[in-house]
Write a protein that holds these residues in place. Sequence first.
Motif, PDB file in Angstrom:
ATOM      1  N   ARG A  35       0.840  -1.209   0.000  1.00  0.00           N
ATOM      2  CA  ARG A  35       0.000   0.000   0.000  1.00  0.00           C
ATOM      3  C   ARG A  35       0.872   1.256   0.000  1.00  0.00           C
ATOM      4  N   LEU A  36       1.891   1.245   0.853  1.00  0.00           N
ATOM      5  CA  LEU A  36       2.759   2.410   0.940  1.00  0.00           C
ATOM      6  C   LEU A  36       3.586   2.572  -0.321  1.00  0.00           C
ATOM      7  N   GLU A  37       4.029   1.454  -0.888  1.00  0.00           N
ATOM      8  CA  GLU A  37       4.812   1.506  -2.121  1.00  0.00           C
ATOM      9  C   GLU A  37       3.998   2.088  -3.267  1.00  0.00           C
ATOM     10  N   ALA A  38       2.664   1.922  -3.218  1.00  0.00           N
ATOM     11  CA  ALA A  38       1.805   2.398  -4.300  1.00  0.00           C
ATOM     12  C   ALA A  38       1.621   3.905  -4.287  1.00  0.00           C
ATOM     13  N   LEU A  39       2.000   4.553  -3.182  1.00  0.00           N
ATOM     14  CA  LEU A  39       1.809   5.997  -3.073  1.00  0.00           C
ATOM     15  C   LEU A  39       2.979   6.752  -3.682  1.00  0.00           C
ATOM     16  N   CYS A  40       2.651   7.907  -4.242  1.00  0.00           N
ATOM     17  CA  CYS A  40       3.703   8.823  -4.695  1.00  0.00           C
ATOM     18  C   CYS A  40       4.263   9.547  -3.469  1.00  0.00           C
ATOM     19  N   GLN A  41       5.445  10.121  -3.639  1.00  0.00           N
ATOM     20  CA  GLN A  41       6.019  10.907  -2.543  1.00  0.00           C
ATOM     21  C   GLN A  41       5.079  12.050  -2.194  1.00  0.00           C
ATOM     22  N   GLY A  42       4.874  12.284  -0.912  1.00  0.00           N
ATOM     23  CA  GLY A  42       4.006  13.373  -0.485  1.00  0.00           C
ATOM     24  C   GLY A  42       4.529  14.708  -0.979  1.00  0.00           C
ATOM     25  N   ILE A  43       3.693  15.420  -1.730  1.00  0.00           N
ATOM     26  CA  ILE A  43       4.145  16.658  -2.352  1.00  0.00           C
ATOM     27  C   ILE A  43       4.513  17.708  -1.306  1.00  0.00           C
ATOM     28  N   PHE A  44       3.787  17.733  -0.182  1.00  0.00           N
ATOM     29  CA  PHE A  44       4.061  18.780   0.795  1.00  0.00           C
ATOM     30  C   PHE A  44       5.359  18.517   1.542  1.00  0.00           C
ATOM     31  N   GLY A  45       5.675  17.243   1.750  1.00  0.00           N
ATOM     32  CA  GLY A  45       6.980  16.911   2.301  1.00  0.00           C
ATOM     33  C   GLY A  45       8.092  17.303   1.347  1.00  0.00           C
ATOM     34  N   GLU A  46       7.874  17.046   0.058  1.00  0.00           N
ATOM     35  CA  GLU A  46       8.872  17.419  -0.939  1.00  0.00           C
ATOM     36  C   GLU A  46       9.063  18.923  -0.989  1.00  0.00           C
ATOM     37  N   MET A  47       7.961  19.690  -0.982  1.00  0.00           N
ATOM     38  CA  MET A  47       8.069  21.139  -1.064  1.00  0.00           C
ATOM     39  C   MET A  47       8.745  21.705   0.184  1.00  0.00           C
ATOM     40  N   ASN A  48       8.454  21.106   1.324  1.00  0.00           N
ATOM     41  CA  ASN A  48       9.092  21.554   2.559  1.00  0.00           C
ATOM     42  C   ASN A  48      10.601  21.333   2.504  1.00  0.00           C
ATOM     43  N   ALA A  49      10.998  20.175   1.948  1.00  0.00           N
ATOM     44  CA  ALA A  49      12.424  19.879   1.812  1.00  0.00           C
ATOM     45  C   ALA A  49      13.083  20.847   0.829  1.00  0.00           C
ATOM     46  N   ARG A  50      12.393  21.165  -0.265  1.00  0.00           N
ATOM     47  CA  ARG A  50      12.940  22.120  -1.238  1.00  0.00           C
ATOM     48  C   ARG A  50      13.110  23.501  -0.608  1.00  0.00           C
ATOM     49  N   ALA A  51      12.138  23.883   0.193  1.00  0.00           N
ATOM     50  CA  ALA A  51      12.212  25.190   0.846  1.00  0.00           C
ATOM     51  C   ALA A  51      13.416  25.250   1.778  1.00  0.00           C
ATOM     52  N   GLN A  52      13.622  24.196   2.562  1.00  0.00           N
ATOM     53  CA  GLN A  52      14.756  24.183   3.479  1.00  0.00           C
ATOM     54  C   GLN A  52      16.070  24.186   2.722  1.00  0.00           C
TER      55      GLN A  52
END
Length: 388
Positions: free
Chosen positions: A6-23
């Motif tokens: 189930r977890l493998e089927a999910l895409c990376q969480g966009i908000f986690g990605e954006m937060n990482a990009r911001a940092q």
Amino acid sequence: MRKSSRLEALCQGIFGEMNARAQNARDRGIDLIDLSIGSPDLPPAPHIRSRLSEMAAAAGSYRYTVTSLPSLHRAAASWYLKRFGVQLDPKAEVVGLLGSQDGLAHLFLALLDPGDVALVPDPGYPIYSAGPVLAGAQLHRMPLLGENDFLPQLDKIPSEIAGKARVMLLNYPSNPLAAIASREFFEEVVAFAKAHDIVVVHDAAYSELCFDGYRPPSFLEAPGAIEVGIEFNSLSKAFNMAGCRAGYAVGNSDVIAALAEIKSHVDFGIFLPIQEAAVAALTGPQDCVQEMALTYQRRRDVLVKGLRKAGWNLPSPKATMFVWAPVPLPMKSRDFALELLENTGVMVTFGSAFGEWGEGYVRIALVEPEEVLQEAASRIARWGILRG
């Protein structure tokens, strides 16, 4: 350690990605203006904070609540009657939630079995797809296109898909699209749902962030809507209580009961002081809601005017805290968002993060004061690339 399928089927969480990009941008010394994540920057009204503080100081406030308070149910029902003219039974047609996103994820577990079909909007907020996937369901993505006012074309859903579908997800005013829907459209949805035995799940989190005199309708205003579906709402946007994680669902009693049943297995209810603050918000003065909407309207006007002056032809939405802006250069939305960040320090979310049909757009969040949004527009204008 192996992650579940189930977890493998999910895409990376966009908000986690954006937060990482911001940092990462901050670490590299970029003077960042982050308009990527729609987190309200305004505080709740004083009477809400006062009730929260009062209850947090009470020694008896720290026990498990187990379920939401009857007073919260009554407050939500009363608010719906005043705001939409919708009559609800507080005991059977309302349930409190640890935020509407939490409730949406649990609802799919209550309604969907592996192999069932969920009709989801594309573009759409990530939980609309992630929730059904976690429940083992199959997704049928409904394209939301500008030429159809970002409404799903119900007659384009294949009959074999409609026959297998158990749930339809809708969200108006929409995140990320800032699109709106009419009561007449909701009436069409009710007829479609009845014809195919589908539960309609409408997310109305942005019902109060509306501008220029526009007042979004509730799905439950449509005749027969309560027979086929429920509506989610939240204290996050209307009352600036996003971090409190307080929301509720209203509507069809069978669906509400299923959601309450699954919640009884996975959580112990909303922190009591937050529930009391939510009651204060729903039953107290509502002028703070109008003032909040006017604040976002002014922000919208500043940003849209500034970006149009910079050469970016973008719409002026009637609701939400977002602008859904067409990419103004011949490049993918992700590439444009990264170019914008590197050259101006302004961070937005690329449209493809919300689904295949989000390509060609970026989402800009109105989550900074007017002067910061003006500075963002000025930086983009100085970049000069939008004028060739």
